[in-house]
Design a protein around this motif. Sequence first.
Motif, PDB file in Angstrom:
ATOM      1  N   ILE A  48      35.342 -13.388  78.024  1.00 33.69           N
ATOM      2  CA  ILE A  48      36.783 -13.480  77.818  1.00 33.69           C
ATOM      3  C   ILE A  48      37.213 -14.932  78.014  1.00 33.69           C
ATOM      4  O   ILE A  48      37.048 -15.501  79.093  1.00 33.69           O
ATOM      5  CB  ILE A  48      37.551 -12.574  78.790  1.00 33.69           C
ATOM      6  CG1 ILE A  48      36.947 -11.164  78.800  1.00 33.69           C
ATOM      7  CG2 ILE A  48      39.025 -12.542  78.443  1.00 33.69           C
ATOM      8  CD1 ILE A  48      37.047 -10.440  77.492  1.00 33.69           C
ATOM      9  N   ILE A  69      39.540  -7.425  88.619  1.00 31.78           N
ATOM     10  CA  ILE A  69      39.706  -8.692  87.896  1.00 31.78           C
ATOM     11  C   ILE A  69      40.039  -9.817  88.873  1.00 31.78           C
ATOM     12  O   ILE A  69      39.518 -10.937  88.768  1.00 31.78           O
ATOM     13  CB  ILE A  69      40.798  -8.566  86.819  1.00 31.78           C
ATOM     14  CG1 ILE A  69      40.411  -7.485  85.804  1.00 31.78           C
ATOM     15  CG2 ILE A  69      40.988  -9.897  86.096  1.00 31.78           C
ATOM     16  CD1 ILE A  69      41.495  -7.179  84.784  1.00 31.78           C
ATOM     17  N   ARG A 100      43.286  -7.511  77.396  1.00 32.53           N
ATOM     18  CA  ARG A 100      41.919  -7.304  76.914  1.00 32.53           C
ATOM     19  C   ARG A 100      40.961  -7.022  78.086  1.00 32.53           C
ATOM     20  O   ARG A 100      40.128  -6.127  78.029  1.00 32.53           O
ATOM     21  CB  ARG A 100      41.465  -8.544  76.140  1.00 32.53           C
ATOM     22  CG  ARG A 100      40.157  -8.331  75.400  1.00 32.53           C
ATOM     23  CD  ARG A 100      39.778  -9.553  74.600  1.00 32.53           C
ATOM     24  NE  ARG A 100      38.482  -9.365  73.957  1.00 32.53           N
ATOM     25  CZ  ARG A 100      37.645 -10.344  73.675  1.00 32.53           C
ATOM     26  NH1 ARG A 100      37.978 -11.593  73.985  1.00 32.53           N
ATOM     27  NH2 ARG A 100      36.495 -10.106  73.094  1.00 32.53           N
ATOM     28  N   MET A 101      41.101  -7.817  79.152  1.00 28.58           N
ATOM     29  CA  MET A 101      40.251  -7.603  80.319  1.00 28.58           C
ATOM     30  C   MET A 101      40.555  -6.266  80.987  1.00 28.58           C
ATOM     31  O   MET A 101      39.653  -5.582  81.474  1.00 28.58           O
ATOM     32  CB  MET A 101      40.447  -8.742  81.327  1.00 28.58           C
ATOM     33  CG  MET A 101      39.765 -10.029  80.939  1.00 28.58           C
ATOM     34  SD  MET A 101      39.580 -11.139  82.351  1.00 28.58           S
ATOM     35  CE  MET A 101      38.304 -10.305  83.266  1.00 28.58           C
ATOM     36  N   GLU A 107      30.909  -8.884  77.821  1.00 26.90           N
ATOM     37  CA  GLU A 107      31.939  -9.583  77.066  1.00 26.90           C
ATOM     38  C   GLU A 107      32.258 -10.926  77.720  1.00 26.90           C
ATOM     39  O   GLU A 107      32.250 -11.042  78.949  1.00 26.90           O
ATOM     40  CB  GLU A 107      33.219  -8.751  77.003  1.00 26.90           C
ATOM     41  CG  GLU A 107      33.158  -7.563  76.066  1.00 26.90           C
ATOM     42  CD  GLU A 107      33.265  -7.961  74.602  1.00 26.90           C
ATOM     43  OE1 GLU A 107      33.840  -9.039  74.311  1.00 26.90           O
ATOM     44  OE2 GLU A 107      32.774  -7.198  73.744  1.00 26.90           O
ATOM     45  N   THR A 131      45.217 -11.946  76.924  1.00 25.21           N
ATOM     46  CA  THR A 131      43.892 -12.025  77.551  1.00 25.21           C
ATOM     47  C   THR A 131      43.758 -11.008  78.678  1.00 25.21           C
ATOM     48  O   THR A 131      42.731 -10.332  78.807  1.00 25.21           O
ATOM     49  CB  THR A 131      43.649 -13.450  78.101  1.00 25.21           C
ATOM     50  OG1 THR A 131      43.789 -14.393  77.051  1.00 25.21           O
ATOM     51  CG2 THR A 131      42.255 -13.560  78.705  1.00 25.21           C
ATOM     52  N   ALA A 189      38.148  -3.269  82.120  1.00 20.70           N
ATOM     53  CA  ALA A 189      38.096  -2.883  83.535  1.00 20.70           C
ATOM     54  C   ALA A 189      38.494  -1.430  83.733  1.00 20.70           C
ATOM     55  O   ALA A 189      37.911  -0.723  84.561  1.00 20.70           O
ATOM     56  CB  ALA A 189      39.001  -3.794  84.365  1.00 20.70           C
ATOM     57  N   THR A 224      35.680 -19.424  80.408  1.00 23.54           N
ATOM     58  CA  THR A 224      35.409 -18.042  79.993  1.00 23.54           C
ATOM     59  C   THR A 224      35.000 -17.232  81.210  1.00 23.54           C
ATOM     60  O   THR A 224      34.293 -17.742  82.096  1.00 23.54           O
ATOM     61  CB  THR A 224      34.293 -17.962  78.937  1.00 23.54           C
ATOM     62  OG1 THR A 224      33.090 -18.508  79.486  1.00 23.54           O
ATOM     63  CG2 THR A 224      34.678 -18.700  77.677  1.00 23.54           C
ATOM     64  N   ASN A 275      28.435 -11.121  86.559  1.00 24.55           N
ATOM     65  CA  ASN A 275      29.731 -11.623  86.099  1.00 24.55           C
ATOM     66  C   ASN A 275      29.938 -13.043  86.628  1.00 24.55           C
ATOM     67  O   ASN A 275      29.682 -13.324  87.791  1.00 24.55           O
ATOM     68  CB  ASN A 275      30.874 -10.746  86.635  1.00 24.55           C
ATOM     69  CG  ASN A 275      30.765  -9.328  86.131  1.00 24.55           C
ATOM     70  OD1 ASN A 275      30.379  -9.108  84.998  1.00 24.55           O
ATOM     71  ND2 ASN A 275      31.110  -8.386  86.978  1.00 24.55           N
ATOM     72  N   VAL A 321      32.204 -10.636  81.794  1.00 23.77           N
ATOM     73  CA  VAL A 321      32.223  -9.326  82.447  1.00 23.77           C
ATOM     74  C   VAL A 321      31.154  -8.444  81.816  1.00 23.77           C
ATOM     75  O   VAL A 321      30.935  -8.482  80.604  1.00 23.77           O
ATOM     76  CB  VAL A 321      33.604  -8.649  82.336  1.00 23.77           C
ATOM     77  CG1 VAL A 321      34.646  -9.428  83.116  1.00 23.77           C
ATOM     78  CG2 VAL A 321      34.049  -8.508  80.893  1.00 23.77           C
TER      79      VAL A 321
END
Length: 558
Positions: A50, A108, A67-68, A48, A64, A72, A20, A10, A23
């Motif tokens: 992000i 995150i 989405r993460m 992905e 955003t 997670a 970006t 990551n 992940v």
Amino acid sequence: MEDSKFCSSNKIKETDDGCTIVVQLSQNDPFFDKKKSLLSNKGFDVREQIKIQSSPCPDSIATTLERMLEIARITHLDEVELYFGQSDECSSLEYYSPRNEVEALNSIIALVNSSPSGKTHTEMNVLQAFRDAILDRINELTDKNREETKIDKSYSCDKEKSLVEWGESNGVKSRLDIVHVEGAGRGAIATKNLNVGDVALEVPISIVISEEIVRPSEMYHILEQIDGISSETILLLWSMKERHNCNSKFKVYFDTLPKEFNTGLSFGVAAIMALDGSLLLEEIMQAKEHLRVQYDELVPALCNSYPDEFPPELYTWEQFLWACELWYSNSMKIMFPDGKLRTCLIPIAGFLNHSLHPHIVHYGKVDSITSTLKFPLSRPCRVGEQCCLSYGSFSSSHLITFYGFLPPGDNPYDIIPLDIDAGETDFIEDSSLSIWTTHMVRGTWLSKNHNIFHYGLPCPLLDFLRRARIPKSYAKTITPSNLEIEIEILEDLQSTFTNMMENLVETELVVKESASWDVKLALEFKDLQRRIISSILTSCKAGLKLVQNELSKFAAKE
């Protein structure tokens, strides 16, 4: 307890209009295939990118982050959450456990904080805005699940405070005070407002009780010659004698330990009788039988052969059981700098109680630089509030058996395992999520989907029962033949759980308020199991009504 769900590759990459965050689900995840399939169902790949814009507006950041979070949450699902997660088909916060949500948010933050030094001013601003949004979500979660801490001031904690002073003289750093919490016994409260990332407790490895402490002793040299003996057993036998050693380095620690731990392993006859028909009865009896066999095979022989090292008066069955309860209820698995995972007792840390809404979820790895064990917060804890950690993803029956308490609130791990042979039919070629070798149920109030084909029951179980009747591919469409199968499945489940409920007979002539601690705990667990089974029966009944209503529509058309 370290967070290893995301792959180490990551990273954060700067772009012309922001950055970006990459992940990736770790290939080493034991449930990789299931999580890969679930990610795919949500529209994600195992890797992905992000994108975060250079001048993000609040709505953009929220989108955003959501989405993460979806990624997670899935990467942090454990086996039970994966099994039941298929039932809901939604992405609301309630879909996941509080522990999962805290872990997801903190993973995150860790990812954002792990970005390399030398970031541009733009990148720093972007990441700070994103970090602030994550902290806001954690604060919202904290406020929603905050529990009031009531301190029983009639209880003296002088011994506990002496242990803290001893620890501080040996390098312990603490932001906690030891008190007696109503309904929970001894606990640790914050002495100041603690935020995400703050270390509530730091313990030097020099005062951690591990195999290294015992290794120089004569006892260790005797025990290591026994084939197959574990380090845990060696430590257990050591602690039986060490607790009586007036010159022990850990005398202050042993002085704070209770004379009786009051776990399920100490349940008396009345409590055992009260558990008749429950899952907890079987768990306790199996555990005690295992310990009794271990004691009989090991301890008397040691006392006879080495009476100086193993004085018979210190190695009775009662003292052996006490030591077992000590290690079951207070030990932690710690990863040392040499890469070895060891079972240890951590003075002072043992005062941290378990919660379904923990403040601390990542602990258990020795910092190789400071040679200390740190307990950082994953969500804020206010001054005077009890600071809790997660002992693990345990059912209430496990927590009663080995820790001696039933956690308040809805425990998502209170499952009832089903004795069903999954066999080779439990397979759908295009969905690894459907491959389950065991099946289970839990309180259907935890499910969000009570519609037809779901009923609040776990999808893997229902799908297996359908395939047992129709081995070929089964489409969840409302047809007369499918509805007949649904009725058959629900009636079979209703019959199974009706029998379970009948086995949980009411204990006669027991007044809970005046009962002993063990009987009271036994009755509370039995009530819980009845509640779970009752919810399943209610869902089956409601499901049958749903299906029969649909079936009647077809009959009306004919």
